[in-house]
Write a protein that holds these residues in place. Structure first.
Motif, PDB file in Angstrom:
ATOM      1  N   SER A 131       0.842  -1.196   0.000  1.00 10.68           N
ATOM      2  CA  SER A 131       0.000   0.000   0.000  1.00 10.68           C
ATOM      3  C   SER A 131       0.878   1.248   0.000  1.00 10.68           C
ATOM      4  CB  SER A 131      -0.915   0.019   1.222  1.00 10.68           C
ATOM      5  OG  SER A 131      -0.147   0.093   2.407  1.00 10.68           O
ATOM      6  N   ALA A 132       0.271   2.325  -0.457  1.00  9.74           N
ATOM      7  CA  ALA A 132       0.889   3.651  -0.372  1.00  9.74           C
ATOM      8  C   ALA A 132      -0.050   4.513   0.469  1.00  9.74           C
ATOM      9  CB  ALA A 132       1.065   4.249  -1.763  1.00  9.74           C
ATOM     10  N   ASP A 133       0.511   5.487   1.152  1.00  2.61           N
ATOM     11  CA  ASP A 133      -0.279   6.334   2.036  1.00  2.61           C
ATOM     12  C   ASP A 133       0.074   7.795   1.796  1.00  2.61           C
ATOM     13  OD1 ASP A 133      -1.503   4.357   4.258  1.00  2.61           O
ATOM     14  OD2 ASP A 133       0.497   3.672   3.693  1.00  2.61           O
ATOM     15  N   LEU A 134      -0.961   8.614   1.734  1.00  6.63           N
ATOM     16  CA  LEU A 134      -0.792  10.058   1.613  1.00  6.63           C
ATOM     17  C   LEU A 134      -1.516  10.726   2.762  1.00  6.63           C
ATOM     18  CD1 LEU A 134      -1.753  10.438  -2.175  1.00  6.63           C
ATOM     19  CD2 LEU A 134       0.569  10.316  -1.221  1.00  6.63           C
ATOM     20  N   VAL A 135      -1.007  11.866   3.179  1.00  6.67           N
ATOM     21  CA  VAL A 135      -1.698  12.667   4.180  1.00  6.67           C
ATOM     22  C   VAL A 135      -1.981  14.045   3.610  1.00  6.67           C
ATOM     23  CG1 VAL A 135      -0.734  11.470   6.183  1.00  6.67           C
ATOM     24  CG2 VAL A 135       0.452  13.458   5.263  1.00  6.67           C
ATOM     25  N   ALA A 136      -3.018  14.643   4.144  1.00  4.62           N
ATOM     26  CA  ALA A 136      -3.314  16.052   3.863  1.00  4.62           C
ATOM     27  C   ALA A 136      -3.006  16.802   5.143  1.00  4.62           C
ATOM     28  CB  ALA A 136      -4.777  16.232   3.475  1.00  4.62           C
ATOM     29  N   ALA A 137      -2.182  17.828   5.018  1.00 10.02           N
ATOM     30  CA  ALA A 137      -1.802  18.607   6.192  1.00 10.02           C
ATOM     31  C   ALA A 137      -2.168  20.061   5.982  1.00 10.02           C
ATOM     32  CB  ALA A 137      -0.298  18.476   6.448  1.00 10.02           C
ATOM     33  N   ASP A 138      -2.601  20.671   7.047  1.00  4.26           N
ATOM     34  CA  ASP A 138      -2.855  22.108   7.045  1.00  4.26           C
ATOM     35  C   ASP A 138      -1.479  22.763   6.947  1.00  4.26           C
ATOM     36  OD1 ASP A 138      -2.980  24.771   8.033  1.00  4.26           O
ATOM     37  OD2 ASP A 138      -4.907  24.319   8.978  1.00  4.26           O
ATOM     38  N   ALA A 139      -1.194  23.417   5.828  1.00  2.00           N
ATOM     39  CA  ALA A 139       0.147  23.966   5.579  1.00  2.00           C
ATOM     40  C   ALA A 139       0.526  25.014   6.609  1.00  2.00           C
ATOM     41  CB  ALA A 139       0.229  24.543   4.168  1.00  2.00           C
ATOM     42  N   ASP A 140      -0.445  25.738   7.143  1.00  2.47           N
ATOM     43  CA  ASP A 140      -0.137  26.778   8.135  1.00  2.47           C
ATOM     44  C   ASP A 140       0.178  26.170   9.498  1.00  2.47           C
ATOM     45  OD1 ASP A 140      -0.574  28.781   6.236  1.00  2.47           O
ATOM     46  OD2 ASP A 140      -2.727  28.789   6.667  1.00  2.47           O
ATOM     47  N   ALA A 141      -0.673  25.240   9.955  1.00  2.21           N
ATOM     48  CA  ALA A 141      -0.504  24.658  11.287  1.00  2.21           C
ATOM     49  C   ALA A 141       0.340  23.389  11.263  1.00  2.21           C
ATOM     50  CB  ALA A 141      -1.869  24.352  11.894  1.00  2.21           C
ATOM     51  N   GLY A 142       0.501  22.778  10.077  1.00  6.91           N
ATOM     52  CA  GLY A 142       1.258  21.539   9.975  1.00  6.91           C
ATOM     53  C   GLY A 142       0.509  20.324  10.493  1.00  6.91           C
ATOM     54  N   ARG A 143      -0.732  20.476  10.855  1.00 11.17           N
ATOM     55  CA  ARG A 143      -1.546  19.401  11.432  1.00 11.17           C
ATOM     56  C   ARG A 143      -2.114  18.503  10.339  1.00 11.17           C
ATOM     57  NH1 ARG A 143      -7.362  19.914  14.417  1.00 11.17           N
ATOM     58  NH2 ARG A 143      -7.984  20.736  12.397  1.00 11.17           N
ATOM     59  N   VAL A 144      -1.984  17.183  10.508  1.00  8.29           N
ATOM     60  CA  VAL A 144      -2.567  16.228   9.575  1.00  8.29           C
ATOM     61  C   VAL A 144      -4.082  16.255   9.757  1.00  8.29           C
ATOM     62  CG1 VAL A 144      -2.758  13.777   8.986  1.00  8.29           C
ATOM     63  CG2 VAL A 144      -0.520  14.766   9.458  1.00  8.29           C
ATOM     64  N   VAL A 145      -4.791  16.473   8.650  1.00 13.27           N
ATOM     65  CA  VAL A 145      -6.255  16.566   8.699  1.00 13.27           C
ATOM     66  C   VAL A 145      -6.934  15.472   7.879  1.00 13.27           C
ATOM     67  CG1 VAL A 145      -6.305  19.027   9.243  1.00 13.27           C
ATOM     68  CG2 VAL A 145      -6.262  18.293   6.848  1.00 13.27           C
ATOM     69  N   GLY A 146      -6.153  14.675   7.134  1.00  8.31           N
ATOM     70  CA  GLY A 146      -6.736  13.605   6.346  1.00  8.31           C
ATOM     71  C   GLY A 146      -5.697  12.596   5.928  1.00  8.31           C
ATOM     72  N   TRP A 147      -6.188  11.417   5.531  1.00  6.04           N
ATOM     73  CA  TRP A 147      -5.297  10.320   5.160  1.00  6.04           C
ATOM     74  C   TRP A 147      -5.993   9.409   4.160  1.00  6.04           C
ATOM     75  CZ3 TRP A 147      -6.530   5.279   7.353  1.00  6.04           C
ATOM     76  CH2 TRP A 147      -5.628   4.274   7.021  1.00  6.04           C
ATOM     77  N   VAL A 148      -5.246   8.928   3.185  1.00  4.74           N
ATOM     78  CA  VAL A 148      -5.740   7.936   2.229  1.00  4.74           C
ATOM     79  C   VAL A 148      -4.675   6.855   2.064  1.00  4.74           C
ATOM     80  CG1 VAL A 148      -4.896   9.149   0.150  1.00  4.74           C
ATOM     81  CG2 VAL A 148      -6.845   7.589  -0.034  1.00  4.74           C
ATOM     82  N   SER A 149      -5.141   5.613   1.947  1.00  4.76           N
ATOM     83  CA  SER A 149      -4.267   4.471   1.710  1.00  4.76           C
ATOM     84  C   SER A 149      -4.796   3.738   0.478  1.00  4.76           C
ATOM     85  CB  SER A 149      -4.277   3.543   2.927  1.00  4.76           C
ATOM     86  OG  SER A 149      -3.407   2.443   2.721  1.00  4.76           O
ATOM     87  N   PHE A 150      -3.894   3.306  -0.401  1.00  6.00           N
ATOM     88  CA  PHE A 150      -4.301   2.684  -1.663  1.00  6.00           C
ATOM     89  C   PHE A 150      -3.197   1.774  -2.166  1.00  6.00           C
ATOM     90  CE2 PHE A 150      -2.255   6.696  -2.408  1.00  6.00           C
ATOM     91  CZ  PHE A 150      -1.356   6.442  -3.423  1.00  6.00           C
ATOM     92  N   GLY A 151      -3.543   0.951  -3.149  1.00  4.90           N
ATOM     93  CA  GLY A 151      -2.569   0.043  -3.740  1.00  4.90           C
ATOM     94  C   GLY A 151      -3.270  -0.904  -4.690  1.00  4.90           C
ATOM     95  N   PRO A 152      -2.620  -2.033  -5.009  1.00  2.00           N
ATOM     96  CA  PRO A 152      -3.241  -3.014  -5.899  1.00  2.00           C
ATOM     97  C   PRO A 152      -4.497  -3.594  -5.251  1.00  2.00           C
ATOM     98  CG  PRO A 152      -0.901  -3.476  -5.609  1.00  2.00           C
ATOM     99  CD  PRO A 152      -1.266  -2.415  -4.615  1.00  2.00           C
ATOM    100  N   CYS A 153      -5.496  -3.847  -6.053  1.00  4.72           N
ATOM    101  CA  CYS A 153      -6.757  -4.410  -5.575  1.00  4.72           C
ATOM    102  C   CYS A 153      -6.497  -5.753  -4.900  1.00  4.72           C
ATOM    103  CB  CYS A 153      -7.722  -4.557  -6.743  1.00  4.72           C
ATOM    104  SG  CYS A 153      -9.400  -4.937  -6.239  1.00  4.72           S
ATOM    105  N   ARG A 154      -7.111  -5.962  -3.744  1.00  8.73           N
ATOM    106  CA  ARG A 154      -6.896  -7.191  -2.975  1.00  8.73           C
ATOM    107  C   ARG A 154      -7.565  -8.402  -3.599  1.00  8.73           C
ATOM    108  NH1 ARG A 154      -8.593  -4.452   2.650  1.00  8.73           N
ATOM    109  NH2 ARG A 154      -9.925  -3.371   1.175  1.00  8.73           N
ATOM    110  N   ALA A 155      -8.598  -8.190  -4.414  1.00 10.57           N
ATOM    111  CA  ALA A 155      -9.306  -9.312  -5.047  1.00 10.57           C
ATOM    112  C   ALA A 155      -9.538  -8.976  -6.512  1.00 10.57           C
ATOM    113  CB  ALA A 155     -10.632  -9.554  -4.337  1.00 10.57           C
ATOM    114  N   PRO A 156      -9.394  -9.955  -7.397  1.00  8.78           N
ATOM    115  CA  PRO A 156      -9.574  -9.664  -8.823  1.00  8.78           C
ATOM    116  C   PRO A 156     -10.993  -9.176  -9.129  1.00  8.78           C
ATOM    117  CG  PRO A 156      -9.057 -12.000  -8.448  1.00  8.78           C
ATOM    118  CD  PRO A 156      -9.105 -11.338  -7.120  1.00  8.78           C
TER     119      PRO A 156
END
Length: 179
Positions: free
Chosen positions: A59-84
């Motif tokens: 999996s790969a993971d990305l975060v969304a951060a408030d650029a001013d406060a530096g606080r993580v406000v969101g997260w997504v995880s993704f990768g190859p589909c687990r089932a065909p």
């Protein structure tokens, strides 16, 4: 201003807080309260550290951060589909997407999902899937607004003896043209 970036090890506690808060908000009344109440940031972070350190992690993971406060406000995880997925070609999957409940409605989920789609396209996936609890109408509307459609896939999950049904959603990814 919002910054979407790759998740680092230093983000684990913040991502776990976003996930636990997200569960408590999004799944209230859907998932048994005992299950949700038993979730802790500490346990989630410990499990996340193990997955994050796994050299075979797919999996790969990305975060969304408030650029001013530096606080993580969101997260997504993704990768190859687990089932065909029959007839879909190479398929990626969005495993998880959470935004801090006090930050919803600000385009954070859209920004994270757009970037996850770009990454999946770069990995040559033609489509993306994800799973949504049948009763989570808000999430279903959000994903439908992002181009996902229920494709007939169904799975049941057990939460403290309560069976909940998840629906598989799929969307075609726009392949970038190369010169």
């Amino acid at each position: 201003m919002l910054l979407v970036r790759e998740m680092g090890e230093a983000d684990i506690e913040a991502v776990s807080a976003v996930r636990v808060e997200g569960w408590r908000s999004a799944y209230a009344g859907l998932v048994p309260q005992m299950y949700v109440d038993a979730m802790t940031v500490g346990r989630d972070a410990a499990a996340r550290r193990k997955r994050f350190a796994d050299p075979h992690r797919r999996s790969a993971d990305l975060v969304a951060a408030d650029a001013d406060a530096g606080r993580v406000v969101g997260w997504v995880s993704f990768g190859p589909c687990r089932a065909p997925v029959a007839g879909a070609g190479p398929v990626g999957e969005v495993f998880a997407l959470y935004v801090r409940p006090d930050s919803t409605g600000q385009g954070i989920g859209r920004a994270l999902l757009d970037e996850a789609h770009r990454c999946l396209e770069d990995l040559h996936f033609r489509a993306s899937t994800l799973w949504v609890l049948r009763g989570n109408e808000g999430a279903r509307r959000f994903y439908e607004g992002m181009g996902y459609r229920a494709d007939g896939g169904v799975q049941d999950d057990d939460y403290d003896g309560v069976t909940l049904t998840e629906l598989r959603y799929r969307r075609t990814l726009h392949q970038r043209r190369t010169r």
